[in-house]
Design a protein around this motif. Structure first.
Motif, mmCIF file in Angstrom:
data_model
loop_
_atom_site.group_PDB
_atom_site.id
_atom_site.type_symbol
_atom_site.label_atom_id
_atom_site.label_comp_id
_atom_site.label_asym_id
_atom_site.label_seq_id
_atom_site.Cartn_x
_atom_site.Cartn_y
_atom_site.Cartn_z
ATOM 1 N N HIS A 4 0.825 -1.119 -0.004
ATOM 2 C CA HIS A 4 -0.034 0.093 -0.044
ATOM 3 C C HIS A 4 0.958 1.138 0.201
ATOM 4 C CE1 HIS A 4 -3.416 -2.433 0.812
ATOM 5 N NE2 HIS A 4 -2.741 -2.936 1.898
ATOM 6 N N GLY A 5 0.914 1.862 -1.040
ATOM 7 C CA GLY A 5 1.877 2.979 -1.365
ATOM 8 C C GLY A 5 1.441 4.309 -0.356
ATOM 9 N N GLN A 6 0.153 4.514 -0.285
ATOM 10 C CA GLN A 6 0.068 5.758 0.534
ATOM 11 C C GLN A 6 0.239 5.383 2.092
ATOM 12 O OE1 GLN A 6 -3.756 7.985 -0.051
ATOM 13 N NE2 GLN A 6 -4.181 6.767 -1.719
ATOM 14 N N GLN A 7 0.050 4.067 2.607
ATOM 15 C CA GLN A 7 0.318 3.800 3.957
ATOM 16 C C GLN A 7 1.971 4.068 4.166
ATOM 17 O OE1 GLN A 7 -1.747 3.506 6.147
ATOM 18 N NE2 GLN A 7 -3.643 2.797 5.236
ATOM 19 N N ALA A 8 2.777 3.621 3.044
ATOM 20 C CA ALA A 8 4.115 3.570 3.272
ATOM 21 C C ALA A 8 4.560 5.051 3.094
ATOM 22 C CB ALA A 8 4.680 2.840 2.027
ATOM 23 N N PHE A 9 3.736 6.045 2.531
ATOM 24 C CA PHE A 9 4.010 7.456 2.436
ATOM 25 C C PHE A 9 3.894 8.039 3.791
ATOM 26 C CE2 PHE A 9 3.123 11.810 1.074
ATOM 27 C CZ PHE A 9 4.240 12.253 0.455
ATOM 28 N N ARG A 10 2.842 7.624 4.602
ATOM 29 C CA ARG A 10 2.556 8.049 5.834
ATOM 30 C C ARG A 10 3.775 7.577 6.780
ATOM 31 N NH1 ARG A 10 -4.258 7.111 6.185
ATOM 32 N NH2 ARG A 10 -4.703 8.528 4.253
ATOM 33 N N ALA A 11 4.144 6.516 6.634
ATOM 34 C CA ALA A 11 5.234 6.162 7.392
ATOM 35 C C ALA A 11 6.541 6.774 7.345
ATOM 36 C CB ALA A 11 5.388 4.508 7.265
ATOM 37 N N ILE A 13 6.604 9.800 6.495
ATOM 38 C CA ILE A 13 6.229 11.415 6.844
ATOM 39 C C ILE A 13 6.578 11.289 8.606
ATOM 40 C CG2 ILE A 13 4.444 13.029 7.259
ATOM 41 C CD1 ILE A 13 3.226 12.346 4.683
ATOM 42 N N LEU A 14 5.917 10.164 9.125
ATOM 43 C CA LEU A 14 6.219 10.041 10.537
ATOM 44 C C LEU A 14 7.710 9.834 10.828
ATOM 45 C CD1 LEU A 14 3.381 7.606 11.402
ATOM 46 C CD2 LEU A 14 3.631 9.847 12.392
ATOM 47 N N LEU A 16 10.173 11.028 9.088
ATOM 48 C CA LEU A 16 11.049 12.399 9.072
ATOM 49 C C LEU A 16 10.563 13.149 9.972
ATOM 50 C CD1 LEU A 16 10.082 12.804 4.867
ATOM 51 C CD2 LEU A 16 12.471 12.468 6.204
ATOM 52 N N PHE A 17 9.292 13.442 10.700
ATOM 53 C CA PHE A 17 9.263 14.218 11.805
ATOM 54 C C PHE A 17 10.155 13.935 12.976
ATOM 55 C CE2 PHE A 17 5.334 15.974 9.689
ATOM 56 C CZ PHE A 17 5.468 17.233 10.102
ATOM 57 N N VAL A 18 10.390 12.415 13.216
ATOM 58 C CA VAL A 18 10.994 11.889 14.165
ATOM 59 C C VAL A 18 12.717 12.377 13.937
ATOM 60 C CG1 VAL A 18 12.019 9.770 15.355
ATOM 61 C CG2 VAL A 18 9.532 9.797 14.747
ATOM 62 N N PHE A 19 13.007 12.098 12.831
ATOM 63 C CA PHE A 19 14.347 12.517 12.372
ATOM 64 C C PHE A 19 14.650 13.959 12.643
ATOM 65 C CE2 PHE A 19 17.606 14.075 9.147
ATOM 66 C CZ PHE A 19 18.770 13.389 9.758
ATOM 67 N N PHE A 20 13.625 14.708 12.259
ATOM 68 C CA PHE A 20 13.829 16.317 12.305
ATOM 69 C C PHE A 20 13.988 16.914 13.856
ATOM 70 C CE2 PHE A 20 11.375 20.160 12.556
ATOM 71 C CZ PHE A 20 12.442 21.271 12.368
ATOM 72 N N ILE A 21 13.064 16.276 14.657
ATOM 73 C CA ILE A 21 13.010 16.567 16.020
ATOM 74 C C ILE A 21 14.208 16.097 16.875
ATOM 75 C CG2 ILE A 21 11.702 16.893 18.082
ATOM 76 C CD1 ILE A 21 9.099 16.556 16.508
ATOM 77 N N TYR A 22 14.597 14.716 16.349
ATOM 78 C CA TYR A 22 15.801 14.578 17.134
ATOM 79 C C TYR A 22 17.074 15.032 16.636
ATOM 80 C CZ TYR A 22 19.417 10.966 17.854
ATOM 81 O OH TYR A 22 20.762 10.516 18.342
ATOM 82 N N LYS A 23 17.237 15.427 15.490
ATOM 83 C CA LYS A 23 18.504 16.398 14.878
ATOM 84 C C LYS A 23 18.362 17.759 15.426
ATOM 85 C CE LYS A 23 20.059 18.305 10.286
ATOM 86 N NZ LYS A 23 19.715 19.681 10.705
ATOM 87 N N LEU A 50 7.359 8.002 17.019
ATOM 88 C CA LEU A 50 8.317 6.833 16.695
ATOM 89 C C LEU A 50 7.148 5.491 17.117
ATOM 90 C CD1 LEU A 50 10.749 5.430 15.864
ATOM 91 C CD2 LEU A 50 11.579 5.622 18.151
ATOM 92 N N LEU A 51 6.498 5.678 18.038
ATOM 93 C CA LEU A 51 5.517 4.486 18.317
ATOM 94 C C LEU A 51 4.302 4.505 17.200
ATOM 95 C CD1 LEU A 51 4.990 4.872 22.183
ATOM 96 C CD2 LEU A 51 6.204 3.050 20.922
ATOM 97 N N LEU A 52 3.870 5.731 16.693
ATOM 98 C CA LEU A 52 2.921 5.846 15.515
ATOM 99 C C LEU A 52 3.723 5.204 14.384
ATOM 100 C CD1 LEU A 52 1.360 9.278 16.242
ATOM 101 C CD2 LEU A 52 0.429 7.140 16.839
ATOM 102 N N PHE A 53 5.001 5.567 14.013
ATOM 103 C CA PHE A 53 5.761 4.911 12.897
ATOM 104 C C PHE A 53 5.631 3.239 13.006
ATOM 105 C CE2 PHE A 53 9.844 3.206 11.442
ATOM 106 C CZ PHE A 53 9.430 3.380 10.104
#
Length: 322
Positions: A4-11, A13-14, A16-23, A50-53
């Motif tokens: 499922h491409g859209q589900q993978a895209f949502r993962a 995005i999550l 990327l947010f984890v990486f951004f705040i961690y950075k 991260l749990l949502l991911f």
């Protein structure tokens, strides 16, 4: 199994947010955006993302039977419902863009610090005048409360309790940890006591806002004392050639509520200094009126250019409630 491409895209995005705040935390750039006391809350947000991911991962691959239960169940499972795998449309694309935009700009554009141009737009002198007016009002309220308390003590005298506080060893005690930014009530009282007894005031990073408020609240007490401070040069229309503001940005919660604090300063070389130049200055506190408002002004006796601090913002101390 079906991808499922859209589900993978949502993962993604999550993640990327984890990486951004961690950075932001790793590089300490988080302090350019929020008050340090909210760092733990920000880390909690990273853990939740991260749990949502992790929870999103099983949705990327799913058995066909879960979506298409052959005949009649197909309509029962899917009519009027979009579980994230429906055809992309304008509404979905707009939603994805809105969600992706902050993390994309955050990763591609490094956080910028506020400067003198922002201070001018916010109205540096208006902020300083408001601080002086608020401090004067607070002083009047405190005076009224003290008078009422004194009257009450005359009627019901209390036994004298010896002061057990130790005499400060120097004029400017060591700063509390700037990252924790929290002190107990006893520590805060000791900081104010040390300031009141000091002959020379150094506006250190973690105590700057505390000292600034104390000086504005009781200007007469600190008039004539030597003060050393640093900050960026800010100028406004109406300043004399020998006037400028040595300013700092203070963040109470996040960068959106930032405001300018500092002191109007006077010295001959002020005209030669451009806005946003960082200087360290030493001078004497005097009280003068600016546009009808009494405020502390620094009569600078010596100054020097300094490099802008890597972390230029100030944060007010938080008093821990026991």
């Amino acid at each position: 199994m079906r991808f499922h491409g859209q589900q993978a895209f949502r993962a993604v995005i999550l993640l990327l947010f984890v990486f951004f705040i961690y950075k932001l935390h790793i590089t300490n750039d988080i302090l350019k955006l929020i008050n340090p006391k909210y760092s733990a809350l920000s880390i909690t947000g990273v853990v939740i993302l991260l749990l949502l991911f992790i929870a999103q991962l099983p949705r990327i691959w799913a058995l066909k039977e879960e979506e298409y239960d052959h005949h009649g169940d197909h309509h029962r499972h899917h009519h009027h419902h979009d579980h994230g795998d429906g055809r992309l449309n304008g509404k979905k694309i707009l939603s994805y863009v809105i969600i992706i935009l902050p993390v994309a700009t955050g990763l591609l554009i490094p956080p910028q610090t506020l400067d003198a141009s922002i201070a001018a737009k916010k109205g540096a002198m208006l902020s300083l005048r408001n601080d002086a007016l608020k401090a004067e009002q607070q002083k009047e309220e405190i005076t009224d409360d003290d008078e009422q308390q004194n009257e009450a003590e005359k009627d019901n005298p209390k036994p004298t309790v010896p002061n057990e506080r130790s005499t400060p060893s120097d004029d400017n005690p060591q700063d509390p940890n700037v990252d924790s930014n929290t002190v107990t009530r006893e520590e805060y009282d000791q900081i104010i006591q040390n300031l009141e007894q000091s002959s020379s005031i150094k506006m250190s990073e973690s105590l700057y806002s505390t000292y600034y408020q104390a000086i504005n609240t009781d200007m007469e007490k600190y008039e004539g004392r030597e003060i050393t401070l640093n900050g960026f040069v800010c100028k406004e229309d109406g300043f004399a050639s020998n006037q400028l503001v040595i300013g700092r940005f203070i963040i109470t919660h996040c960068v959106a509520d930032s405001s300018v604090i500092g002191f109007l300063s006077e010295f001959e070389d002020a005209a030669s200094l451009p806005p946003d130049k960082w200087i360290e200055a030493t001078g004497t506190i005097k009280i003068e009126e600016y546009n009808g408002v009494k405020m502390p002004i620094v009569d600078v006796t010596e100054w020097k250019e300094v490099e802008r601090l890597e972390q230029p913002y100030l944060y007010p101390l938080s008093i821990q409630i026991m």
